[in-house]
Design an enzyme around this catalytic site. Structure first.
Site, mmCIF file in Angstrom:
data_model
loop_
_atom_site.group_PDB
_atom_site.id
_atom_site.type_symbol
_atom_site.label_atom_id
_atom_site.label_comp_id
_atom_site.label_asym_id
_atom_site.label_seq_id
_atom_site.Cartn_x
_atom_site.Cartn_y
_atom_site.Cartn_z
ATOM 1 C CG ASP A 19 -2.024 1.074 1.183
ATOM 2 O OD1 ASP A 19 -2.764 1.152 0.359
ATOM 3 O OD2 ASP A 19 -2.497 1.582 2.509
ATOM 4 C CG HIS B 127 -5.631 7.659 3.512
ATOM 5 N ND1 HIS B 127 -4.176 8.662 2.857
ATOM 6 C CD2 HIS B 127 -5.863 6.691 2.822
ATOM 7 C CE1 HIS B 127 -3.522 7.688 1.934
ATOM 8 N NE2 HIS B 127 -4.786 6.969 1.974
ATOM 9 C CG HIS C 298 -6.107 5.180 -1.759
ATOM 10 N ND1 HIS C 298 -5.074 4.646 -1.510
ATOM 11 C CD2 HIS C 298 -6.165 4.345 -3.020
ATOM 12 C CE1 HIS C 298 -4.427 3.867 -1.976
ATOM 13 N NE2 HIS C 298 -4.895 3.726 -3.337
ATOM 14 C CG ASP D 29 -5.619 1.566 7.390
ATOM 15 O OD1 ASP D 29 -6.034 0.135 8.703
ATOM 16 O OD2 ASP D 29 -4.580 1.548 7.936
ATOM 17 C CB THR D 30 -9.881 4.579 9.114
ATOM 18 O OG1 THR D 30 -8.374 5.534 8.845
ATOM 19 C CG2 THR D 30 -10.680 4.961 10.281
HETATM 20 P P1 13P Z 1 -9.263 4.254 5.188
HETATM 21 O O1 13P Z 1 -8.324 5.865 6.612
HETATM 22 O O2 13P Z 1 -10.204 5.818 4.867
HETATM 23 O O3 13P Z 1 -9.369 3.194 5.524
HETATM 24 O O4 13P Z 1 -8.770 4.368 3.964
HETATM 25 C C1 13P Z 1 -7.116 3.514 4.174
HETATM 26 C C2 13P Z 1 -6.141 3.609 2.551
HETATM 27 O O5 13P Z 1 -7.073 4.077 1.798
HETATM 28 C C3 13P Z 1 -5.151 2.915 2.539
HETATM 29 O O6 13P Z 1 -5.095 2.575 1.598
HETATM 30 O O1 G3H Z 2 -3.613 5.055 3.693
HETATM 31 C C1 G3H Z 2 -3.429 4.849 4.597
HETATM 32 C C2 G3H Z 2 -3.143 3.144 5.523
HETATM 33 O O2 G3H Z 2 -4.439 4.026 6.361
HETATM 34 C C3 G3H Z 2 -2.456 3.356 6.291
HETATM 35 O O3 G3H Z 2 -1.414 3.588 7.441
HETATM 36 O O4 G3H Z 2 1.412 4.500 7.563
HETATM 37 O O5 G3H Z 2 -0.749 4.369 9.108
HETATM 38 O O6 G3H Z 2 -0.052 1.994 8.026
HETATM 39 P P1 G3H Z 2 -0.022 3.726 7.578
HETATM 40 ZN ZN ZN Z 3 -4.535 4.943 0.695
#
Ligand code: 13P
Ligand code: G3H
Ligand code: ZN
Length: 307
Positions: free
Chosen positions: A82, A180, A210, A255-256
């Site tokens: 990612d 994000h 994303h 992710d969030t």
């Molecule tokens: P969120 O923060 O909305 O979960 O997005 C995650 C993401 O885009 C990781 O690449």
């Molecule tokens: O896009 C970002 C993802 O949520 C990953 O975040 O760099 O804190 O692992 P991180």
């Molecule tokens: Zn992302």
């Protein structure tokens, strides 16, 4: 079975559904994503950021995915880098066993982004690894944003067409108004669906959203109940995710939501029993809640039952 991102996303592109690309930073998150996929009979993309790789060790990140994909051989799974920040980072991931990589050179001017993406595509395709790139800047769009301001930060569909043709990239993440984290929109949620549809028409490849966490009410409530603070947070509503899939999005980066779900249960247990220090008493309910959130998301995105 561990497969390239293309195997999963070409099918989703043809059949017009979305696949969750779920981030992980430890075994608890990763195993929970597999468990939800098993329950919902859904393909999955599991993704690690450079930060997650640094935290886990690249051998551990790949090793855990390999072991879990052997445990669940019927689940098609791609291991994706990612937001890879450089050619070197992508090559390291490919050598270590990642089956898909993102080269995120979107903050560079168009030509530089294209040039860096081409280099990654060349090496990745030799190894049977798929590549994602991004165009535009990830940021929320306000109601009163002008057309010029929008054009300056969101994806330009004509550029997207040229970029895909020239780079031969497998998936494209077009900026259409998401960002994000937990604070995506100041006012009402807003995405530029027209722009998305135009990008899909001109590129005809799987597209990536994303910043796709939704922060559903039960997740927000659980976090607040546990004593957490999420004032002003706003995610992408489920109806928007579905509208985006109709418009051509196939990979939904999440992710969030997983972090919030997991941590609300950890905090709840910590508050309820101040004498508790057995890790499993925190992590087991945290995994349960996270699994519920992921399983529901698979239904929303349409990947449930697609194995
Ligand atoms: P969120 O923060 O909305 O979960 O997005 C995650 C993401 O885009 C990781 O690449
Ligand atoms: O896009 C970002 C993802 O949520 C990953 O975040 O760099 O804190 O692992 P991180
Ligand atoms: Zn992302």
């Amino acid at each position: 079975m561990l497969v390239s991102g293309n195997v999963i996303l070409q099918k989703a592109h043809k059949e017009n559904y979305g696949v969750g690309a779920f981030n992980f930073v430890n075994y608890e998150m990763l195993s929970t994503i597999f468990e939800a996929a098993d329950e919902k009979k859904s393909p999955i993309i599991v993704q690690a950021s450079e930060g997650a790789i640094k935290y886990l060790g690249i051998d551990m990140a790949v090793g855990m995915v390999k072991i879990l994909s052997q445990r669940y051989p019927h689940i098609p799974v791609a291991l994706h880098l990612d937001h890879g920040t450089s050619y070197e980072s992508c090559v390291k991931a490919i050598r270590a066993g990642f089956t898909s990589v993102m080269i995120d050179a979107s903050h560079h001017p168009f030509e530089e982004n294209l040039c860096e993406t081409k280099r990654v595509v060349e090496v990745a395709h030799c190894a049977g690894v798929s590549v994602e790139a991004e165009l535009g800047r990830l940021m929320g769009i306000e109601d009163n944003i002008s057309v010029d301001e929008k054009d300056a930060c969101l994806v330009n569909p004509k550029e997207a067409e040229e970029f895909v043709k020239e780079s031969k990239v497998d998936f494209l993440a077009p900026a259409i108004g998401t960002s994000h984290g937990a604070f995506k929109f100041k006012g009402e949620p807003k995405l530029d669906f027209e722009r998305l549809i135009e990008v899909k028409r001109l590129t005809n490849i799987p597209l990536v959203l994303h910043g796709a966490s939704a922060i559903p009410s039960e997740v927000r409530e659980a976090f607040l109940q546990s004593g957490g603070d999420l004032k002003g947070s706003k995610g992408v509503p489920f109806e928007f995710l579905q509208e985006a899939i109709k418009g051509g999005i196939n990979k939904i980066n999440t992710d969030t939501d997983l972090r919030i779900a997991f941590m609300s249960e950890v905090r709840r247990v910590a508050n309820e029993d101040k004498t508790q220090f057995d890790l499993r008493k925190f992590f087991a309910p945290a995994k349960d809640f996270m699994r519920k959130v992921i399983a529901e998301r698979m239904e929303v995105l349409g990947s449930a039952g697609k194995i």
